[in-house]
Scaffold this motif. Structure first.
Motif, PDB file in Angstrom:
ATOM      1  N   GLU A 159     -10.301  46.976  41.632  1.00 31.69           N
ATOM      2  CA  GLU A 159      -9.325  47.818  42.328  1.00 31.69           C
ATOM      3  C   GLU A 159      -8.455  48.624  41.363  1.00 31.69           C
ATOM      4  OE1 GLU A 159      -7.189  45.283  44.929  1.00 31.69           O
ATOM      5  OE2 GLU A 159      -8.890  44.960  46.314  1.00 31.69           O
ATOM      6  N   PRO A 160      -7.901  48.017  40.306  1.00 26.00           N
ATOM      7  CA  PRO A 160      -7.138  48.863  39.363  1.00 26.00           C
ATOM      8  C   PRO A 160      -8.017  49.918  38.692  1.00 26.00           C
ATOM      9  CG  PRO A 160      -6.611  46.540  39.041  1.00 26.00           C
ATOM     10  CD  PRO A 160      -7.800  46.594  39.940  1.00 26.00           C
ATOM     11  N   LEU A 161      -9.274  49.558  38.391  1.00 28.17           N
ATOM     12  CA  LEU A 161     -10.164  50.539  37.774  1.00 28.17           C
ATOM     13  C   LEU A 161     -10.453  51.692  38.718  1.00 28.17           C
ATOM     14  CD1 LEU A 161     -12.703  48.176  35.975  1.00 28.17           C
ATOM     15  CD2 LEU A 161     -10.746  49.355  34.986  1.00 28.17           C
ATOM     16  N   ASN A 162     -10.643  51.379  39.995  1.00 30.59           N
ATOM     17  CA  ASN A 162     -10.884  52.450  40.952  1.00 30.59           C
ATOM     18  C   ASN A 162      -9.659  53.344  41.099  1.00 30.59           C
ATOM     19  OD1 ASN A 162     -13.472  51.515  41.473  1.00 30.59           O
ATOM     20  ND2 ASN A 162     -12.797  50.185  43.145  1.00 30.59           N
ATOM     21  N   ALA A 163      -8.480  52.716  41.089  1.00 32.90           N
ATOM     22  CA  ALA A 163      -7.263  53.533  41.157  1.00 32.90           C
ATOM     23  C   ALA A 163      -7.141  54.435  39.935  1.00 32.90           C
ATOM     24  CB  ALA A 163      -6.040  52.626  41.286  1.00 32.90           C
ATOM     25  N   LEU A 164      -7.465  53.862  38.750  1.00 33.56           N
ATOM     26  CA  LEU A 164      -7.427  54.681  37.537  1.00 33.56           C
ATOM     27  C   LEU A 164      -8.465  55.790  37.579  1.00 33.56           C
ATOM     28  CD1 LEU A 164      -6.346  55.161  34.681  1.00 33.56           C
ATOM     29  CD2 LEU A 164      -8.011  53.489  33.837  1.00 33.56           C
ATOM     30  N   ARG A 165      -9.669  55.474  38.103  1.00 33.80           N
ATOM     31  CA  ARG A 165     -10.721  56.493  38.214  1.00 33.80           C
ATOM     32  C   ARG A 165     -10.282  57.627  39.134  1.00 33.80           C
ATOM     33  NH1 ARG A 165     -16.160  56.430  37.306  1.00 33.80           N
ATOM     34  NH2 ARG A 165     -16.058  54.205  36.787  1.00 33.80           N
ATOM     35  N   GLU A 166      -9.645  57.265  40.269  1.00 36.68           N
ATOM     36  CA  GLU A 166      -9.179  58.301  41.181  1.00 36.68           C
ATOM     37  C   GLU A 166      -8.100  59.164  40.534  1.00 36.68           C
ATOM     38  OE1 GLU A 166      -7.901  56.329  44.659  1.00 36.68           O
ATOM     39  OE2 GLU A 166      -9.929  55.703  45.288  1.00 36.68           O
ATOM     40  N   ALA A 167      -7.232  58.500  39.753  1.00 39.68           N
ATOM     41  CA  ALA A 167      -6.188  59.286  39.082  1.00 39.68           C
ATOM     42  C   ALA A 167      -6.785  60.209  38.027  1.00 39.68           C
ATOM     43  CB  ALA A 167      -5.161  58.354  38.455  1.00 39.68           C
ATOM     44  N   LEU A 168      -7.769  59.691  37.256  1.00 39.29           N
ATOM     45  CA  LEU A 168      -8.378  60.527  36.219  1.00 39.29           C
ATOM     46  C   LEU A 168      -9.289  61.596  36.804  1.00 39.29           C
ATOM     47  CD1 LEU A 168      -9.266  57.843  33.518  1.00 39.29           C
ATOM     48  CD2 LEU A 168      -7.342  59.437  33.543  1.00 39.29           C
ATOM     49  N   ALA A 169      -9.812  61.349  38.015  1.00 38.51           N
ATOM     50  CA  ALA A 169     -10.669  62.368  38.631  1.00 38.51           C
ATOM     51  C   ALA A 169      -9.909  63.633  38.949  1.00 38.51           C
ATOM     52  CB  ALA A 169     -11.308  61.801  39.895  1.00 38.51           C
ATOM     53  N   GLU A 170      -8.575  63.537  39.076  1.00 37.27           N
ATOM     54  CA  GLU A 170      -7.747  64.711  39.338  1.00 37.27           C
ATOM     55  C   GLU A 170      -7.298  65.406  38.062  1.00 37.27           C
ATOM     56  OE1 GLU A 170      -7.165  65.916  42.292  1.00 37.27           O
ATOM     57  OE2 GLU A 170      -8.284  64.337  43.307  1.00 37.27           O
ATOM     58  N   ARG A 171      -7.704  64.872  36.919  1.00 39.82           N
ATOM     59  CA  ARG A 171      -7.331  65.497  35.646  1.00 39.82           C
ATOM     60  C   ARG A 171      -8.539  66.209  35.047  1.00 39.82           C
ATOM     61  NH1 ARG A 171      -4.078  61.673  31.707  1.00 39.82           N
ATOM     62  NH2 ARG A 171      -3.874  63.736  30.740  1.00 39.82           N
ATOM     63  N   VAL A 172      -8.295  67.330  34.420  1.00 42.05           N
ATOM     64  CA  VAL A 172      -9.364  68.137  33.836  1.00 42.05           C
ATOM     65  C   VAL A 172      -9.133  68.249  32.333  1.00 42.05           C
ATOM     66  CG1 VAL A 172      -9.695  69.442  35.953  1.00 42.05           C
ATOM     67  CG2 VAL A 172      -8.094  70.285  34.246  1.00 42.05           C
ATOM     68  N   GLU A 173     -10.180  68.707  31.642  1.00 44.23           N
ATOM     69  CA  GLU A 173     -10.078  68.933  30.198  1.00 44.23           C
ATOM     70  C   GLU A 173      -9.578  70.365  29.965  1.00 44.23           C
ATOM     71  OE1 GLU A 173     -13.749  68.119  28.387  1.00 44.23           O
ATOM     72  OE2 GLU A 173     -13.711  65.967  28.812  1.00 44.23           O
ATOM     73  N   PRO A 174      -8.404  70.523  29.443  1.00 46.66           N
ATOM     74  CA  PRO A 174      -7.854  71.883  29.268  1.00 46.66           C
ATOM     75  C   PRO A 174      -8.727  72.753  28.363  1.00 46.66           C
ATOM     76  CG  PRO A 174      -6.132  70.221  29.044  1.00 46.66           C
ATOM     77  CD  PRO A 174      -7.409  69.493  29.046  1.00 46.66           C
ATOM     78  N   LEU A 175      -9.278  72.184  27.291  1.00 46.62           N
ATOM     79  CA  LEU A 175     -10.090  72.998  26.390  1.00 46.62           C
ATOM     80  C   LEU A 175     -11.313  73.558  27.101  1.00 46.62           C
ATOM     81  CD1 LEU A 175      -9.927  70.882  23.109  1.00 46.62           C
ATOM     82  CD2 LEU A 175      -8.609  72.918  23.712  1.00 46.62           C
ATOM     83  N   GLN A 176     -11.911  72.786  27.950  1.00 41.86           N
ATOM     84  CA  GLN A 176     -13.082  73.271  28.681  1.00 41.86           C
ATOM     85  C   GLN A 176     -12.694  74.377  29.651  1.00 41.86           C
ATOM     86  OE1 GLN A 176     -15.178  70.223  30.752  1.00 41.86           O
ATOM     87  NE2 GLN A 176     -16.868  71.572  31.363  1.00 41.86           N
ATOM     88  N   VAL A 177     -11.528  74.225  30.308  1.00 38.97           N
ATOM     89  CA  VAL A 177     -11.061  75.269  31.216  1.00 38.97           C
ATOM     90  C   VAL A 177     -10.799  76.557  30.443  1.00 38.97           C
ATOM     91  CG1 VAL A 177      -9.244  75.924  32.831  1.00 38.97           C
ATOM     92  CG2 VAL A 177     -10.113  73.582  32.813  1.00 38.97           C
ATOM     93  N   MET A 178     -10.167  76.418  29.285  1.00 39.41           N
ATOM     94  CA  MET A 178      -9.869  77.622  28.477  1.00 39.41           C
ATOM     95  C   MET A 178     -11.159  78.260  27.973  1.00 39.41           C
ATOM     96  SD  MET A 178      -6.587  76.112  26.388  1.00 39.41           S
ATOM     97  CE  MET A 178      -6.316  77.623  25.470  1.00 39.41           C
ATOM     98  N   ALA A 179     -12.148  77.435  27.640  1.00 42.12           N
ATOM     99  CA  ALA A 179     -13.422  77.998  27.186  1.00 42.12           C
ATOM    100  C   ALA A 179     -14.113  78.736  28.317  1.00 42.12           C
ATOM    101  CB  ALA A 179     -14.312  76.884  26.658  1.00 42.12           C
ATOM    102  N   ALA A 180     -14.080  78.179  29.544  1.00 40.07           N
ATOM    103  CA  ALA A 180     -14.699  78.848  30.678  1.00 40.07           C
ATOM    104  C   ALA A 180     -13.989  80.157  30.992  1.00 40.07           C
ATOM    105  CB  ALA A 180     -14.684  77.926  31.895  1.00 40.07           C
ATOM    106  N   LEU A 181     -12.660  80.182  30.892  1.00 34.99           N
ATOM    107  CA  LEU A 181     -11.920  81.432  31.120  1.00 34.99           C
ATOM    108  C   LEU A 181     -12.218  82.453  30.042  1.00 34.99           C
ATOM    109  CD1 LEU A 181      -8.454  80.027  32.282  1.00 34.99           C
ATOM    110  CD2 LEU A 181     -10.150  81.212  33.685  1.00 34.99           C
ATOM    111  N   THR A 182     -12.366  81.995  28.802  1.00 39.67           N
ATOM    112  CA  THR A 182     -12.675  82.919  27.701  1.00 39.67           C
ATOM    113  C   THR A 182     -14.016  83.605  27.936  1.00 39.67           C
ATOM    114  OG1 THR A 182     -11.402  81.585  26.159  1.00 39.67           O
ATOM    115  CG2 THR A 182     -13.009  83.092  25.214  1.00 39.67           C
ATOM    116  N   LYS A 183     -14.992  82.854  28.440  1.00 40.08           N
ATOM    117  CA  LYS A 183     -16.295  83.444  28.729  1.00 40.08           C
ATOM    118  C   LYS A 183     -16.232  84.403  29.907  1.00 40.08           C
ATOM    119  CE  LYS A 183     -19.382  79.796  27.076  1.00 40.08           C
ATOM    120  NZ  LYS A 183     -20.462  78.856  27.483  1.00 40.08           N
ATOM    121  N   ALA A 184     -15.442  84.065  30.930  1.00 38.65           N
ATOM    122  CA  ALA A 184     -15.485  84.817  32.176  1.00 38.65           C
ATOM    123  C   ALA A 184     -14.620  86.066  32.156  1.00 38.65           C
ATOM    124  CB  ALA A 184     -15.061  83.918  33.335  1.00 38.65           C
ATOM    125  N   LEU A 185     -13.481  86.063  31.448  1.00 37.86           N
ATOM    126  CA  LEU A 185     -12.565  87.194  31.508  1.00 37.86           C
ATOM    127  C   LEU A 185     -13.141  88.398  30.766  1.00 37.86           C
ATOM    128  CD1 LEU A 185      -9.131  85.407  30.944  1.00 37.86           C
ATOM    129  CD2 LEU A 185     -10.108  86.202  33.096  1.00 37.86           C
TER     130      LEU A 185
END
Length: 312
Positions: A159-185
């Protein structure tokens, strides 16, 4: 009159009209039921016991040869019904009748029991099977109680692991987001702000055409929803629009808890240029640029513009 009353009345009449002593008197009667409602005709037989014994003694050899037992004494009445004289072989017949009646009752009872058993056998079989199933289930519960307890402990530990997984599922990797924006813009678009909250990304900056920019970002894999919370504005005399966009990311591509080996993760690819590399190159001092060895202009690659700066 009922039968006992009729017998008492006949006996009283016989004893009063009998010419024989009481010890020598033998009598019997027949009272058929098919008489008129006004009364019942009773046919009575009176005789001497000595006379009957004398007759039986004279016929003993014939009677014993035919039946082998003490005979009964019957008198055929006028209606064709036999009148039994008591005191000879009728007791044996009465005992045999009682035995036969008991045997018949026993056979009837046995038949009823067999019929009941046949009728109840499917229900009894189902009950036996249900009892066997219950016993097997209880045995299985006893055998698996330790495993079930361990499973419950394991489930509670997850149960604590599932709660942690749900919390981490809402977090993203900023570097990957910035890389995707760099390619798309496109090259004529510059970001002035980037904000990441969970799977929601908010960007603002300058671009030549905000509508085209929205369509371009909407076609990027992993950008589930792209919308402008407010209209783009253009300052007087400026050739660029101020835009503000909100992007909803796909957790399968950008979440920290995504599967690294999934096709969606592999298709996102690595960034061509680290987001901070262009900015650091633009921020390099003239002294460091002068200290670097000069290269021919034909061999120097054209620097790529950073999507996260405002320079031209």
């Amino acid at each position: 009159m009922p039968e006992p009353a009729i017998r008492e009345a006949v006996e009283l009449d016989v004893r009063s009209a009998s010419p024989f002593p009481d010890r020598d008197l033998v009598w019997g009667y027949s009272a058929p039921r098919n008489q008129a409602k006004s009364g019942r005709a009773v046919e009575v037989v009176i005789t001497s016991r000595k006379h009957v014994d004398h007759y039986l003694e004279s016929q003993r050899f014939r009677l014993l040869a035919s039946s082998g037992a003490e005979p009964e004494v019957w008198v055929i009445a006028g209606a064709g019904l036999p009148i039994v004289l008591a005191g000879w072989g009728e007791a044996r017949r009465a005992r045999k009748s009682v035995v036969n009646r008991r045997v018949a009752y026993a056979l009837v009872f046995t038949a009823v029991c067999l019929a009941a058993a046949i009728a109840l056998s499917p229900s009894l079989q189902l009950r036996a099977r249900s009892l066997e199933a219950i016993a097997a289930y209880e045995m299985l519960q006893r055998d698996t109680s330790a495993a079930v307890a361990e499973r419950e402990v394991f489930t509670r530990s997850l149960e604590p692991l599932n709660a942690l997984r749900e919390a981490l599922a809402e977090r993203v990797e900023p570097l990957q987001v910035m890389a995707a924006l760099t390619k798309a813009l496109p090259d004529d678009t510059y970001l002035q702000g980037l904000q990441i909250q969970g799977l929601a990304v908010t960007i603002n900056g300058l671009t030549s055409d905000s509508a085209t920019l929205i369509q371009t970002l909407a076609s990027v894999p992993g950008f589930k929803e792209v919308k402008a919370p407010q209209a783009a504005t253009r300052m007087a005399g400026a050739n660029a629009e101020n835009f503000r966009l909100e992007i909803v990311l796909d957790p399968a591509l950008f979440s920290i808890m995504r599967d690294p080996g999934s096709p969606a993760s592999a298709s996102s690819g690595a960034p061509d240029v680290a987001p901070g590399s262009a900015a650091s190159s633009d921020a390099a001092s003239p002294a460091s640029a002068a200290s670097a060895p000069a290269e021919p202009a034909s061999q120097q690659p054209a620097p790529r513009k950073s999507r996260f700066t405002t320079g031209g």
